[in-house]
Each structure stands twice: as structure tokens, then as C-alpha cells.
Design a protein around this motif. Structure first.
Motif, PDB file in Angstrom:
ATOM      1  N   MET A   1       0.862  -1.117  -0.069  1.00  0.00           N
ATOM      2  CA  MET A   1       0.021  -0.067  -0.024  1.00  0.00           C
ATOM      3  C   MET A   1       1.011   1.175  -0.038  1.00  0.00           C
ATOM      4  O   MET A   1       1.987   1.391   0.689  1.00  0.00           O
ATOM      5  N   ASP A   2       0.450   2.321  -0.912  1.00  0.00           N
ATOM      6  CA  ASP A   2       1.312   3.416  -1.012  1.00  0.00           C
ATOM      7  C   ASP A   2       1.054   4.254   0.264  1.00  0.00           C
ATOM      8  O   ASP A   2      -0.094   4.669   0.648  1.00  0.00           O
ATOM      9  N   LEU A   3       2.043   5.022   0.909  1.00  0.00           N
ATOM     10  CA  LEU A   3       1.888   5.796   2.108  1.00  0.00           C
ATOM     11  C   LEU A   3       1.021   6.932   1.727  1.00  0.00           C
ATOM     12  O   LEU A   3       0.318   7.470   2.578  1.00  0.00           O
ATOM     13  N   HIS A   4       1.092   7.551   0.605  1.00  0.00           N
ATOM     14  CA  HIS A   4       0.628   8.809   0.193  1.00  0.00           C
ATOM     15  C   HIS A   4      -0.888   8.430   0.315  1.00  0.00           C
ATOM     16  O   HIS A   4      -1.717   9.364   0.624  1.00  0.00           O
ATOM     17  N   LEU A   5      -1.458   7.422  -0.102  1.00  0.00           N
ATOM     18  CA  LEU A   5      -2.789   7.197   0.086  1.00  0.00           C
ATOM     19  C   LEU A   5      -3.156   6.986   1.376  1.00  0.00           C
ATOM     20  O   LEU A   5      -4.498   7.426   1.590  1.00  0.00           O
ATOM     21  N   VAL A   6      -2.543   6.689   2.154  1.00  0.00           N
ATOM     22  CA  VAL A   6      -2.722   6.450   3.579  1.00  0.00           C
ATOM     23  C   VAL A   6      -2.986   8.203   4.191  1.00  0.00           C
ATOM     24  O   VAL A   6      -3.940   8.491   4.954  1.00  0.00           O
ATOM     25  N   ILE A   7      -1.889   8.805   3.629  1.00  0.00           N
ATOM     26  CA  ILE A   7      -2.080  10.193   3.971  1.00  0.00           C
ATOM     27  C   ILE A   7      -3.251  10.980   3.608  1.00  0.00           C
ATOM     28  O   ILE A   7      -3.946  11.822   4.283  1.00  0.00           O
ATOM     29  N   TYR A   8      -3.492  10.558   2.171  1.00  0.00           N
ATOM     30  CA  TYR A   8      -4.707  11.413   1.675  1.00  0.00           C
ATOM     31  C   TYR A   8      -6.262  10.779   2.403  1.00  0.00           C
ATOM     32  O   TYR A   8      -7.146  11.848   2.551  1.00  0.00           O
ATOM     33  N   PHE A   9      -6.031   9.815   2.844  1.00  0.00           N
ATOM     34  CA  PHE A   9      -7.248   9.270   3.566  1.00  0.00           C
ATOM     35  C   PHE A   9      -7.474  10.087   4.799  1.00  0.00           C
ATOM     36  O   PHE A   9      -8.591  10.569   5.260  1.00  0.00           O
ATOM     37  N   LEU A  10      -6.432  10.088   5.786  1.00  0.00           N
ATOM     38  CA  LEU A  10      -6.309  10.975   6.899  1.00  0.00           C
ATOM     39  C   LEU A  10      -6.855  12.255   6.642  1.00  0.00           C
ATOM     40  O   LEU A  10      -7.633  12.977   7.290  1.00  0.00           O
ATOM     41  N   ALA A  11      -6.246  12.865   5.452  1.00  0.00           N
ATOM     42  CA  ALA A  11      -6.741  14.351   5.456  1.00  0.00           C
ATOM     43  C   ALA A  11      -8.031  14.544   5.119  1.00  0.00           C
ATOM     44  O   ALA A  11      -8.850  15.212   5.459  1.00  0.00           O
ATOM     45  N   VAL A  12      -8.669  13.751   4.519  1.00  0.00           N
ATOM     46  CA  VAL A  12     -10.210  13.746   4.239  1.00  0.00           C
ATOM     47  C   VAL A  12     -10.882  13.437   5.337  1.00  0.00           C
ATOM     48  O   VAL A  12     -11.738  14.439   5.626  1.00  0.00           O
ATOM     49  N   VAL A  13     -10.489  12.871   6.350  1.00  0.00           N
ATOM     50  CA  VAL A  13     -11.089  12.269   7.549  1.00  0.00           C
ATOM     51  C   VAL A  13     -10.757  13.809   8.314  1.00  0.00           C
ATOM     52  O   VAL A  13     -11.929  14.255   8.845  1.00  0.00           O
ATOM     53  N   ASP A  14      -9.745  14.426   8.523  1.00  0.00           N
ATOM     54  CA  ASP A  14      -9.720  15.417   9.398  1.00  0.00           C
ATOM     55  C   ASP A  14     -10.044  16.804   8.756  1.00  0.00           C
ATOM     56  O   ASP A  14     -10.236  17.725   9.641  1.00  0.00           O
ATOM     57  N   HIS A  15     -10.070  16.994   7.491  1.00  0.00           N
ATOM     58  CA  HIS A  15     -10.705  18.111   7.144  1.00  0.00           C
ATOM     59  C   HIS A  15     -12.263  18.039   6.745  1.00  0.00           C
ATOM     60  O   HIS A  15     -12.877  18.956   6.277  1.00  0.00           O
ATOM     61  N   GLY A  16     -12.954  16.735   6.808  1.00  0.00           N
ATOM     62  CA  GLY A  16     -14.293  16.564   6.819  1.00  0.00           C
ATOM     63  C   GLY A  16     -14.769  16.643   5.541  1.00  0.00           C
ATOM     64  O   GLY A  16     -15.989  16.626   5.043  1.00  0.00           O
ATOM     65  N   GLY A  17     -13.842  16.243   4.326  1.00  0.00           N
ATOM     66  CA  GLY A  17     -14.499  16.485   2.932  1.00  0.00           C
ATOM     67  C   GLY A  17     -13.341  16.473   2.061  1.00  0.00           C
ATOM     68  O   GLY A  17     -12.246  16.840   2.492  1.00  0.00           O
ATOM     69  N   VAL A  18     -13.460  15.980   0.819  1.00  0.00           N
ATOM     70  CA  VAL A  18     -12.424  16.090  -0.263  1.00  0.00           C
ATOM     71  C   VAL A  18     -12.078  17.354  -0.543  1.00  0.00           C
ATOM     72  O   VAL A  18     -10.957  17.660  -0.664  1.00  0.00           O
ATOM     73  N   THR A  19     -12.965  18.431  -0.902  1.00  0.00           N
ATOM     74  CA  THR A  19     -12.697  19.599  -1.130  1.00  0.00           C
ATOM     75  C   THR A  19     -11.544  20.209  -0.289  1.00  0.00           C
ATOM     76  O   THR A  19     -10.566  20.919  -0.809  1.00  0.00           O
ATOM     77  N   LYS A  20     -11.772  20.262   1.063  1.00  0.00           N
ATOM     78  CA  LYS A  20     -10.890  21.099   2.006  1.00  0.00           C
ATOM     79  C   LYS A  20      -9.647  20.278   2.035  1.00  0.00           C
ATOM     80  O   LYS A  20      -8.661  20.827   2.026  1.00  0.00           O
ATOM     81  N   ALA A  21      -9.675  18.881   1.972  1.00  0.00           N
ATOM     82  CA  ALA A  21      -8.533  18.010   2.134  1.00  0.00           C
ATOM     83  C   ALA A  21      -7.746  18.299   0.796  1.00  0.00           C
ATOM     84  O   ALA A  21      -6.459  18.396   0.932  1.00  0.00           O
ATOM     85  N   ALA A  22      -8.281  18.375  -0.433  1.00  0.00           N
ATOM     86  CA  ALA A  22      -7.506  18.736  -1.503  1.00  0.00           C
ATOM     87  C   ALA A  22      -6.793  19.955  -1.585  1.00  0.00           C
ATOM     88  O   ALA A  22      -5.420  19.972  -2.033  1.00  0.00           O
ATOM     89  N   ARG A  23      -7.583  21.030  -1.018  1.00  0.00           N
ATOM     90  CA  ARG A  23      -6.876  22.361  -0.805  1.00  0.00           C
ATOM     91  C   ARG A  23      -5.653  22.381   0.069  1.00  0.00           C
ATOM     92  O   ARG A  23      -4.710  22.852  -0.323  1.00  0.00           O
ATOM     93  N   ALA A  24      -5.853  21.684   1.295  1.00  0.00           N
ATOM     94  CA  ALA A  24      -4.696  21.470   2.390  1.00  0.00           C
ATOM     95  C   ALA A  24      -3.380  20.636   1.660  1.00  0.00           C
ATOM     96  O   ALA A  24      -2.395  20.853   1.869  1.00  0.00           O
ATOM     97  N   LEU A  25      -3.786  19.749   0.861  1.00  0.00           N
ATOM     98  CA  LEU A  25      -2.840  18.930   0.150  1.00  0.00           C
ATOM     99  C   LEU A  25      -2.223  19.388  -0.982  1.00  0.00           C
ATOM    100  O   LEU A  25      -1.209  19.065  -1.592  1.00  0.00           O
ATOM    101  N   TYR A  26      -2.549  20.551  -1.594  1.00  0.00           N
ATOM    102  CA  TYR A  26      -2.191  21.231  -2.619  1.00  0.00           C
ATOM    103  C   TYR A  26      -2.467  20.270  -4.045  1.00  0.00           C
ATOM    104  O   TYR A  26      -1.512  20.214  -4.777  1.00  0.00           O
ATOM    105  N   ILE A  27      -3.527  19.444  -3.981  1.00  0.00           N
ATOM    106  CA  ILE A  27      -3.704  18.561  -5.216  1.00  0.00           C
ATOM    107  C   ILE A  27      -5.181  19.131  -5.846  1.00  0.00           C
ATOM    108  O   ILE A  27      -5.876  19.565  -4.913  1.00  0.00           O
ATOM    109  N   SER A  28      -5.559  18.509  -6.930  1.00  0.00           N
ATOM    110  CA  SER A  28      -6.821  18.889  -7.273  1.00  0.00           C
ATOM    111  C   SER A  28      -8.054  17.761  -6.672  1.00  0.00           C
ATOM    112  O   SER A  28      -7.561  16.667  -6.153  1.00  0.00           O
ATOM    113  N   GLN A  29      -8.938  18.426  -6.598  1.00  0.00           N
ATOM    114  CA  GLN A  29     -10.260  17.294  -5.873  1.00  0.00           C
ATOM    115  C   GLN A  29     -10.549  16.186  -6.791  1.00  0.00           C
ATOM    116  O   GLN A  29     -10.518  15.266  -6.152  1.00  0.00           O
TER     117      GLN A  29
END
Length: 289
Positions: A1-29
Motif C-alpha cells: 500500500m502506498d503511504l501517500h494514499l494513507v495520508i490522503y485518507f487521513l486528510a479527508v477525515v481530518d478536513h471533513g471532506g475532499v474539497t478542503k483536504a485537496a486544498r490542504a494537500l495542494y492537489i486537485s479534487q
């Protein structure tokens, strides 16, 4: 399993959704949404319930969250540990040697290294002569060997350190009327306590040992010194060891002198930061006293 996928998953959990998580991670939604789907496919489970634009964790998603946070924490600790090792803030250097060099130059080399790098642990293992040192290096049990450079060290990197003058350390009652320096031929008439297991002694001083003058064959330096102190016989040791560790013995040079070349031996591959630092400290000065 790629570590970045785990980090992306936690970002979605911590930011409450994909939109805010994508903005925090500097990647597209869309890219983040695709990554979450990839993670679910690899885990063969659904991590989020999707109701409109809202994402809520499923029961499996909640379980995975706990595992994901442990994974990220473990990786972060490993990064910190590796950084500390690279910066010589922690780590271990493994050294192999044998009885002939257990005091000199090993003790002084380790003292200097610990003075410069107090956070590094030095682990010293004992072998049977130069061949044992080479075996320990080949098996990966040590990175550095301290040994006699008169022996053959094929496919290894050798680093000269110093030359030891070997002298006769002898009880006073056996030293009566002996000249200083003493011809080597006369040493064969003196009872000796030495380590014959170490080939280094034979390579450098074999002509000192007759058929009957080795009265005790002993591999333990401190025991040898005690035998000498109690008058069992003399021994052949580096001058520095005789003068520092055997104050009751008479120290006599030999003619011609017996000199032993001492150095470090390593494998040709890359060393750990701790081992490289040890060699740097060891070679700063050729005076290892």
C-alpha cells in the motif's frame, strides 16, 4: 500500500471532506477522489458513505482510521530515528577485534570517539585473530575491524593507524642481569605467558617462542598480567600496555625490535554514518597512545 494514499485518507477525515483536504494537500479534487477510490479498491472495502457531497466513515473506515494513524506515526518515528542516525545523534558502531588489541589501540580509539560523539554506542566483539575479524566483517556482524596489518586482508579496505613496539614485560626475579635491549635469541630461555591462539603474535614474534619456554598459553590479557605479577613468567606486549597496565613488571626492549603494524579494516561497501565517523576520529592523529 502506498503511504501517500494513507495520508490522503487521513486528510479527508481530518478536513471533513475532499474539497478542503485537496486544498490542504495542494492537489486537485478529482485527483484526491481518485486516490480514495484506489485505496478502497486495494483494501476491498468501502471507507466512506457518500451522501451528496458529504463523506462519513463506514464501520470499516473507522477501523482503518486507527490503523492508518498508527502507520503514519510509525513512519514519522522511523524518519526521526533515521535523521538522528544521519546526524550522529544516535546509532551504534560495531567493531571486531581480538585479545592482542583489546587494550591498545581499542580503548583509546573508543575514548576519542565517545568524546566527539557521546550519543553513539560502541559495540565491541571478540574474535579469534585476524581471520575472525575478517569473518565478522563478511557476515555483517561488524563494520570495522581492529587488527594486525601484517596479515592478509583480501577484498577489504585497510587503514593504517600506528606501529606497536612489542617488549618483554617480566617479573623482577627473572630480569636479573638481562641487558636492555635483549637479543631475541635469549628470549627463548625465558618462561613466557602469551596468547598463542592469536596468529598475530606468531606473525610478528614467532622467533621468540621456543619448544618449551611458553609455560602458559592464555587468551585473556588481564590474566596474563596477573601471571606476570605473580612471577609465573614474562610476556610479550606493546610497550604502552606494559608501561600503563603492568607497573610491577620490568620492561625490556628486544634486539632487533619487534614491531607490529595496526590498523582498521572495513568492507569496500558504504559505511553507516556512525562507522564513517569512527574512522574519521581514528585517523585524525596517528598517535594512538
Amino acid at each position: 500500500m502506498d503511504l501517500h494514499l494513507v495520508i490522503y485518507f487521513l486528510a479527508v477525515v481530518d478536513h471533513g471532506g475532499v474539497t478542503k483536504a485537496a486544498r490542504a494537500l495542494y492537489i486537485s479534487q478529482p485527483s484526491l477522489s481518485q486516490s480514495i477510490r484506489t485505496l478502497e479498491r486495494r483494501l476491498n472495502t468501502t471507507l466512506f458513505d457518500r451522501v451528496g457531497r458529504r463523506l462519513t466513515l463506514t464501520d470499516e473506515g473507522s477501523k482503518f482510521e486507527l490503523a492508518a494513524r498508527r502507520i503514519v506515526a510509525d513512519v514519522e518515528r522511523a524518519k526521526q530515528q533515521m535523521s538522528a542516525i544521519r546526524n550522529l545523534e544516535s546509532g551504534t558502531v560495531d567493531i571486531a577485534t581480538f585479545s592482542a588489541f583489546s587494550i591498545h589501540p581499542t580503548v583509546e580509539l573508543v575514548r576519542r570517539f565517545r568524546s566527539s560523539h557521546p550519543s553513539i554506542t560502541v559495540r565491541i566483539s571478540e574474535t579469534k585473530g585476524p581471520s575472525g575479524v575478517l569473518s565478522a566483517l563478511r557476515r555483517g556482524e561488524a563494520e570495522i575491524g581492529i587488527t594486525d596489518l601484517a596479515a592478509d586482508h583480501p577484498a577489504m579496505t585497510t587503514i593504517p593507524l600506528c606501529e606497536q613496539e612489542l617488549v618483554l614485560a617480566i617479573p623482577s626475579h627473572l630480569a636479573t642481569d638481562l641487558p636492555d635491549p635483549l637479543p631475541r635469541t635469549r628470549v627463548r630461555d625465558i618462561p613466557l605467558v602469551v596468547d598463542l591462539v592469536s596468529p598475530a603474535a606468531l606473525v610478528n614474534a614467532g622467533d621468540l617462542f621456543g619448544a618449551h619456554n611458553v609455560v602458559v598459553d592464555c587468551a585473556h590479557p588481564t590474566a596474563i598480567w596477573e601471571f606476570v605479577r605473580r612471577g609465573t613468567g614474562g610476556t610479550v606486549v606493546p610497550r604502552l600496555v606494559a608501561e600503563q597496565q603492568m607497573p610491577d613488571a620490568i620492561v625490556i626492549a628486544m634486539d632487533p625490535p619487534v614491531v607490529r603494524r595496526v590498523g582498521l579494516v572495513t568492507r569496500a561497501d558504504e559505511l553507516t554514518p556512525a562507522a564513517a565517523a569512527f574512522i574519521s576520529v581514528a585517523t585524525r592523529s596517528t598517535n594512538v597512545g
